[in-house]
Write an enzyme that holds these catalytic residues in place. Structure first.
Site, short mmCIF file in Angstrom:
data_model
loop_
_atom_site.label_atom_id
_atom_site.label_comp_id
_atom_site.label_asym_id
_atom_site.label_seq_id
_atom_site.Cartn_x
_atom_site.Cartn_y
_atom_site.Cartn_z
CE LYS A 141 39.98 19.09 37.69
NZ LYS A 141 40.63 19.80 38.81
CD GLU A 163 55.15 30.51 42.72
OE1 GLU A 163 54.25 31.36 42.83
OE2 GLU A 163 55.16 29.64 41.83
CD GLU A 169 47.94 34.23 37.51
OE1 GLU A 169 49.14 33.97 37.85
OE2 GLU A 169 47.00 34.18 38.28
CB CYS A 192 50.34 33.83 41.51
SG CYS A 192 49.07 35.06 41.14
#
Length: 475
Positions: A169, A374, A242, A276
């Site tokens: 997806k 973040e 992850e 990331c």
């Protein structure tokens, strides 16, 4: 006329009655439409993957490698069309989009060379024991919007190589390039081995909870990763996650500001900071702080922010409105708290496109949201430190543990500090380098399991131990 893209299910390109719009983040214009899949389409894709698994798991590895190389070749042969499409849906400049497309082709080819050989546990007079790796089964892959092609390939290739089949997806924000690749490979991979379906956010939980999916591999936020773990727990699906990172870069006093300023800039601002493992907290020793911060700011002034399709653009827009609003919220919080800006800080939300000016903050406190959270945008907080012990403690003071970097004129000292950082990856005097042969995964709340290398390939397998008693006499 807006182009409509199709999904890949059971070797055929198919669509749905209801379609989803995909928007160019630089222009806010609809540039494509994709199928809005639900439970029925997911069931079809999973059934196709399950049927294909019966044969694919027994297919010789050389044939699996050949199929992967066909995918790599198709991506490379159509790279120009693909990278331009990627820029239009993701926003990143052409040179960065080109790097992602060619990188995906190269990563596919490199990972196809991996193998998991049997391991002998015991070979004695009385018994032979060996461990073999067997494929988990049908994999559900969920891909983010920041590197949609690379992350799709990183799920498809190890699944195929291990003998698994996959239902993938893409993010509803960036599905177009992946669906174009699906069209290119539909006749190059056995039907049902790779299935790619699109849908809104509610499709993700259906994948996570589907009773005939054996493993989930997901790249995205920690908050969503926790929900996936919860959903997968019902039938103990295997998972690889992850997740987020608040990655720290440490610049020691012996680093040369003139040499590292440009590299530090790009370690934070590549892909508009939407990486990331981007440097999201930059700690600079007080002896060189003023010189280096000034050098970073001066370099930043030379970088063009704009539409990624325009020549000379270095940093594109934020990919979607939701993330754009979050970055603006963090900038406004920094302004409300009186933190000093060395560059940027003023955003005009009335313009077209999700553009955020390059923003650099001067020594905000550790508890500032822009430091503790973040940001995933083109905002770079610079902080002073005075001792190694202090900066290691500050770098490790995070719920995340994905990556980090040390910049120094003494690589041995850099390794010494790297070994004290609580992260899965640490670079010394470079950034953002991932190898197809080295495992990549996070510590703490940055993830679960690994990608890349043999460790990543093992994530798609079970260990099976076979023990044979040699004398064939009951004990």
């Amino acid at each position: 006329m807006v182009t409509q893209y199709k999904n890949l299910i059971g070797g055929k390109m198919v669509t749905t009655d209801r379609m989803l719009d995909v928007v160019n983040p630089a222009t806010e214009q609809v540039i494509g439409q994709v199928p809005a899949c639900g439970k029925a389409e997911l069931d079809q894709a999973v059934a196709a993957a399950r049927a294909a698994f019966k044969t694919w798991k027994n297919t010789p590895i050389e044939e699996r490698r050949a199929a992967i190389m066909a995918i790599s070749g198709a991506i490379k042969a159509n790279a120009e069309e693909l990278y331009r499409l990627l820029t239009s849906e993701q926003g990143k400049p052409h040179d960065q989009a080109r790097g992602e497309i060619y990188g995906a082709a190269a990563m596919s080819a490199a990972q196809s060379t991996l193998s998991l050989d049997d391991e002998i546990n015991e070979d004695s007079d009385t018994r032979l024991s060996r461990t073999r790796r067997v494929p988990v089964g049908v994999v559900g892959g969920i891909v983010p919007w920041n590197f949609p092609v690379m992350m799709a390939i990183q799920k498809i290739v190890p699944a195929m190589l291990s003998g698994c089949t996959i239902v993938l997806k893409p993010s509803p924000f960036t599905p177009l390039t992946t669906l174009k690749i699906a069209e290119l490979i539909a006749d190059k991979v056995p039907a049902g081995v790779v299935n790619i379906i699109t849908g809104e956010d509610d499709l993700g939980p259906l994948i996570t909870q589907h009773p005939d999916i054996d493993k989930i591999t997901f790249t995205g936020s920690t908050a969503t990763g926790k929900k996936i773990m919860e959903g997968a727990s019902a039938d103990l699906k295997r998972i690889t996650l992850e997740l987020g990172g608040n990655d720290a870069s440490i610049v020691l006093p012996d680093a040369d500001p003139k040499k590292v300023a440009e590299q530090l800039f790009w370690s934070s601002f590549s892909n508009a900071g939407q990486i990331c493992v981007a440097a999201k907290r930059v700690y600079i020793h007080e002896d060189i702080y003023d010189e280096l911060s000034a050098a970073i700011v001066e370099y930043a002034k030379t970088v063009k922010v704009g539409d990624g399709s325009e020549q000379g653009t270095g940093v594109g827009p934020i990919q979607n409105k939701k993330q754009y609003d979050r970055v603006l919220e963090l900038i406004e919080d920094a302004k409300d708290n009186g933190y000093k800006f060395l560059l940027g800080g003023n955003v005009d939300p009335s313009g077209t496109g999700y553009f955020v000016p390059l923003t650099i903050l001067d020594n905000p406190p550790e508890d500032a949201r822009i430091v503790a959270e973040e940001q995933f945008g083109p905002v770079m907080p610079l902080m002073k430190f005075s001792s190694e012990e202090e900066v290691i403690a500050r770098a490790n003071n995070s719920e995340y543990g994905l990556a980090g970097a040390v910049w120094t004129g003494n690589p041995e000292k850099g390794v010494e500090i790297a070994e004290q950082l609580e992260t899965g990856t640490v670079w010394v005097n470079e950034y953002l380098h991932l190898s197809p042969f080295a495992p990549f995964g996070g510590h703490k709340q940055s993830g679960f399991g690994a990608e890349y290398g043999k460790e990543g390939l093992k994530e798609f397998t079970y260990a099976q131990v076979i023990t044979v008693k040699k004398d064939n006499v009951p004990a």
